[in-house]
Write an enzyme that holds these catalytic residues in place. Structure first.
Site, short mmCIF file in Angstrom:
data_model
loop_
_atom_site.label_atom_id
_atom_site.label_comp_id
_atom_site.label_asym_id
_atom_site.label_seq_id
_atom_site.Cartn_x
_atom_site.Cartn_y
_atom_site.Cartn_z
N HIS A 94 11.54 8.26 -67.85
CA HIS A 94 10.94 8.18 -69.18
C HIS A 94 10.94 9.55 -69.86
CE1 HIS A 94 8.48 6.53 -72.32
NE2 HIS A 94 7.49 7.36 -72.08
N ILE A 136 6.73 9.32 -64.86
CA ILE A 136 8.01 10.01 -64.88
C ILE A 136 9.17 9.02 -64.85
CG2 ILE A 136 9.49 11.60 -63.57
CD1 ILE A 136 7.04 13.09 -62.71
N GLU A 137 8.92 7.82 -64.35
CA GLU A 137 10.00 6.84 -64.20
C GLU A 137 10.02 5.82 -65.33
OE1 GLU A 137 10.88 5.73 -60.01
OE2 GLU A 137 9.11 6.94 -59.54
N MET A 138 9.24 4.73 -65.24
CA MET A 138 9.28 3.71 -66.28
C MET A 138 8.08 3.77 -67.22
SD MET A 138 10.91 0.68 -63.89
CE MET A 138 11.22 -0.54 -65.16
#
Length: 346
Positions: A94, A136-138
């Site tokens: 993200h 940090i990811e989705m």
């Protein structure tokens, strides 16, 4: 407990195995340490794998609208077209943020004792929730995911089909379990090594068998065993010789972040070696791009053995025999947004 003390049990085990193995044929030694991948996926505890649920789990695995930006799906970092990995040192998430660890393959992950490099997830269901909620990811939240899915008419119908008779089938618990059901189908049976374990002596080449023998004799099998040729235990990266900071970043202390105990510093889940020739880059840092280099590093760091070029080549030949039949996955048609579907957030 110090690393050397922890290693003592491993050394004793290795001596015992080697003594017994001296009386066995190569295939008998292999069958003692390894198991072939089954042809059918194992069951996921707590949720029956009906065709409707597995298909819906596949849709959710490929669904970018589970992410806050509507641009990242599970498949983004665990591509089924690339042996279940992301071919980057660390994945981009993200707002173009980079993760801190290499994305491990999702193929055969169902056979691992735990998930993630530090083992913080006990099973696929728990693991599936991690990237969805990681900023940090989705970057999503359970409430946002449920709200989006309920505002997509096609998913409302799919969830009703998958969970007949339930008044409110679209829940975050169902989302993560459905993704886990699909991930459990991503297995790679029928590798030459599997056929060899099942009795076909000609399934592996002479070079691959020589590599298996070196793999056993040098002690690689102490950490890399079982169905997944790894994934069943934890080990410090640097049992004998600590790698340089280029391969072992000092700021990432591995399982210590989960247990907060000193003997877990720089301890990581041993990766499975199935399909390893397809899953570069290697190690939790993703800093090794060459399989021969990775094998040589394992020799010095984990075994205290400077493998010569022939031994490295032989082990790599054996690793090629671990490449199984890759799953054939038809990309799903995802339902369009409805008039009330929340828009992507930057």
């Amino acid at each position: 407990m110090t690393r050397r003390a922890a290693l003592g049990g491993i050394v004793l085990t290795m001596i015992g195995v080697s003594t017994a193995a001296a009386q066995q044929t190569l295939v008998e030694q292999a069958r003692f340490a390894f198991r072939p991948i089954p042809h059918e996926p194992p069951a996921v505890e707590g949720l029956e794998a009906t065709p409707a649920r597995v298909e819906l789990g596949k849709m959710l695995y490929f669904e970018p609208r589970l992410s806050k930006s509507h641009t990242i799906s599970c498949n983004t970092c665990h591509s089924v077209g690339m042996a279940g990995i992301d071919p980057l040192e660390t994945s981009i998430g993200h707002r173009w943020q980079r993760g801190s660890r290499n994305a491990p393959t999702v193929f055969n992950a169902v056979f691992n004792t735990a998930q993630f490099w530090d083992g913080r997830a006990s099973d696929l269901e728990t693991q599936a929730a991690g990237p969805l909620l990681n900023p940090i990811e989705m970057g999503s939240s359970p409430g946002d995911i449920v709200k989006r899915l309920k505002a997509i008419p096609g998913y409302v119908a799919r969830f009703r089909e998958a969970f007949p008779g339930q008044d409110d089938p679209i829940t975050f618990e169902h989302v993560r379990r459905l993704i886990a059901l699909f991930e459990a189908t991503l297995i790679t049976p029928d590798a030459p090594f599997d056929r060899y374990l099942r009795g076909n002596e000609d399934a592996m080449t002479t070079e691959e068998k020589n590599g298996l023998r070196v793999f056993l004799e040098k002690g690689c099998v102490q950490c890399h065993h079982g169905v997944n040729v790894g994934g069943g235990r934890y080990a410090p990266f640097g049992v004998v010789e600590v790698p340089g900071a280029d391969l072992l970043p000092r700021e990432d202390k591995g399982r210590f972040n989960v247990t907060r105990t000193a003997d877990s510093e720089y301890v990581f889940k041993v990766p499975g070696l199935r399909n390893v020739v397809l899953t570069a880059p290697y190690f939790h840092s993703g800093r090794a791009w060459d399989l021969r280099q990775a094998v040589a590093v394992m020799g010095t760091s984990q075994l205290g053995a400077a493998l010569n070029d022939d031994e490295v080549d032989e082990i790599v030949a054996f690793l090629y025999s671990l490449t199984g039949r890759q799953p054939v996955v038809t990309y799903p048609m995802l339902p369009p947004n409805g008039p009330d579907t929340p828009r992507p957030e930057p």
